[in-house]
Design a protein around this motif. Sequence first.
Motif, mmCIF file in Angstrom:
data_model
loop_
_atom_site.group_PDB
_atom_site.id
_atom_site.type_symbol
_atom_site.label_atom_id
_atom_site.label_comp_id
_atom_site.label_asym_id
_atom_site.label_seq_id
_atom_site.Cartn_x
_atom_site.Cartn_y
_atom_site.Cartn_z
ATOM 1 N N LEU A 1 69.858 23.337 92.136
ATOM 2 C CA LEU A 1 70.819 23.957 91.007
ATOM 3 C C LEU A 1 70.323 23.744 89.570
ATOM 4 C CD1 LEU A 1 73.751 24.836 90.056
ATOM 5 C CD2 LEU A 1 74.492 22.150 90.332
ATOM 6 N N ILE A 2 69.921 22.462 89.402
ATOM 7 C CA ILE A 2 69.338 22.244 87.865
ATOM 8 C C ILE A 2 68.236 23.219 87.834
ATOM 9 C CG2 ILE A 2 68.056 20.618 86.731
ATOM 10 C CD1 ILE A 2 71.049 20.387 86.794
ATOM 11 N N SER A 3 67.304 23.296 88.732
ATOM 12 C CA SER A 3 65.951 24.115 88.612
ATOM 13 C C SER A 3 66.424 25.714 88.309
ATOM 14 C CB SER A 3 64.780 23.954 89.801
ATOM 15 O OG SER A 3 65.489 24.437 91.055
ATOM 16 N N HIS A 4 67.504 26.281 88.891
ATOM 17 C CA HIS A 4 67.852 27.569 88.820
ATOM 18 C C HIS A 4 68.303 27.737 87.356
ATOM 19 C CE1 HIS A 4 67.037 29.820 92.387
ATOM 20 N NE2 HIS A 4 67.123 28.688 93.002
ATOM 21 N N ILE A 5 69.361 26.462 86.951
ATOM 22 C CA ILE A 5 69.833 26.506 85.565
ATOM 23 C C ILE A 5 68.728 26.690 84.665
ATOM 24 C CG2 ILE A 5 71.015 25.144 83.584
ATOM 25 C CD1 ILE A 5 72.924 24.497 86.340
ATOM 26 N N LEU A 6 67.722 25.729 84.674
ATOM 27 C CA LEU A 6 66.480 25.592 83.800
ATOM 28 C C LEU A 6 65.665 27.182 83.911
ATOM 29 C CD1 LEU A 6 65.190 22.015 84.607
ATOM 30 C CD2 LEU A 6 66.189 22.868 82.382
ATOM 31 N N GLY A 7 65.483 27.475 84.938
ATOM 32 C CA GLY A 7 64.850 28.840 85.215
ATOM 33 C C GLY A 7 65.620 30.023 84.591
ATOM 34 N N SER A 8 66.974 29.928 84.307
ATOM 35 C CA SER A 8 67.446 30.878 83.635
ATOM 36 C C SER A 8 67.479 31.180 82.307
ATOM 37 C CB SER A 8 69.272 30.703 84.179
ATOM 38 O OG SER A 8 69.720 29.810 83.403
ATOM 39 N N ASN A 9 66.756 29.952 81.581
ATOM 40 C CA ASN A 9 66.606 30.090 80.146
ATOM 41 C C ASN A 9 65.373 30.930 79.857
ATOM 42 O OD1 ASN A 9 65.227 29.230 77.665
ATOM 43 N ND2 ASN A 9 66.727 27.538 77.535
ATOM 44 N N GLN A 10 65.254 31.834 79.032
ATOM 45 C CA GLN A 10 64.177 32.741 78.484
ATOM 46 C C GLN A 10 62.909 32.110 78.300
ATOM 47 O OE1 GLN A 10 65.705 35.430 75.754
ATOM 48 N NE2 GLN A 10 66.875 36.513 77.229
ATOM 49 N N GLU A 11 63.002 31.139 77.887
ATOM 50 C CA GLU A 11 61.853 30.083 77.383
ATOM 51 C C GLU A 11 61.263 29.395 78.366
ATOM 52 O OE1 GLU A 11 63.250 27.857 73.954
ATOM 53 O OE2 GLU A 11 63.236 29.545 72.703
ATOM 54 N N ILE A 12 61.891 29.341 79.741
ATOM 55 C CA ILE A 12 61.325 28.409 80.893
ATOM 56 C C ILE A 12 60.955 29.435 81.955
ATOM 57 C CG2 ILE A 12 62.011 26.715 82.439
ATOM 58 C CD1 ILE A 12 63.964 25.369 80.397
ATOM 59 N N CYS A 13 59.865 29.464 82.317
ATOM 60 C CA CYS A 13 59.336 30.121 83.622
ATOM 61 C C CYS A 13 59.278 29.242 84.730
ATOM 62 C CB CYS A 13 58.085 30.899 83.132
ATOM 63 S SG CYS A 13 57.752 32.250 84.309
ATOM 64 N N GLY A 14 59.987 29.581 85.914
ATOM 65 C CA GLY A 14 59.891 29.061 87.171
ATOM 66 C C GLY A 14 61.160 28.508 87.471
ATOM 67 N N TYR A 15 61.190 28.501 88.817
ATOM 68 C CA TYR A 15 62.547 27.699 89.281
ATOM 69 C C TYR A 15 62.575 27.088 90.516
ATOM 70 C CZ TYR A 15 62.519 31.631 92.286
ATOM 71 O OH TYR A 15 61.975 32.727 93.451
ATOM 72 N N LYS A 16 61.352 27.141 91.149
ATOM 73 C CA LYS A 16 61.113 26.422 92.468
ATOM 74 C C LYS A 16 60.152 25.464 92.743
ATOM 75 C CE LYS A 16 58.085 30.159 94.354
ATOM 76 N NZ LYS A 16 57.803 30.927 95.352
ATOM 77 N N GLU A 17 59.812 25.008 93.871
ATOM 78 C CA GLU A 17 58.988 23.978 94.238
ATOM 79 C C GLU A 17 57.427 24.607 94.719
ATOM 80 O OE1 GLU A 17 60.015 20.830 96.951
ATOM 81 O OE2 GLU A 17 62.062 21.694 97.107
ATOM 82 N N GLU A 18 56.738 24.229 93.846
ATOM 83 C CA GLU A 18 55.407 24.863 94.132
ATOM 84 C C GLU A 18 54.539 24.152 95.449
ATOM 85 O OE1 GLU A 18 54.048 27.632 93.181
ATOM 86 O OE2 GLU A 18 55.709 28.014 91.893
#
Length: 192
Positions: free
Chosen positions: A41-58
């Motif tokens: 949930l938090i990674s998708h919220i962070l990833g929805s910000n235009q200044e943050i690229c990424g959202y998942k576990e690498e």
Amino acid sequence: MKDKVGINFRRMLAAARWPSMVFYRGKYLFLLSHMRARSTLISHILGSNQEICGYKEENRPYPDRRALHLLRLRVMLHSEDYKLSTRTKYFLDKIVHNKFDISPDILRNEKFRAVLLIREPVGTYQSMVRLSQIRKMDQYADIDIFADSYVERLKCLARYSKNLKKRAFYVDSDAVLSKTDLTLKNLSANLD
């Protein structure tokens, strides 16, 4: 040899697609947590910000600075999935397992930021039991395995936080649900 040629080709392709990112001097943001802490949930919220690229576990360790460059390369190659743009300030990865360790040199790097997300153990264990029922994996419901894993992960997160100092921001997983606006406001303020 074939693998090295493939890697070089992928690097050239990424550079052609994103020349401004070749000499990127921005920052890296890692969501450091444990399983079932609402990190998706938090990674998708962070990833929805235009200044943050990424959202998942690498699902990769970070033994040295080259690993950060490889993260950037992977994002550049899959820019449609990650919504890379010229406004990108942070490349994001999420790590919830100790096997994907981060070197102290990276943790001390001024360009590295982290969100430390922790959920209390009872709720975490209950969520693990539900996961074990869904995935038909009994080891997720074993209280001894869970307790050992949870404690070891918290020790690892504590070690990370010592190296990160003020470049880490702690988030209580339950506050994400109970105090959403305040939690997101504080998170945003700590990333500026």
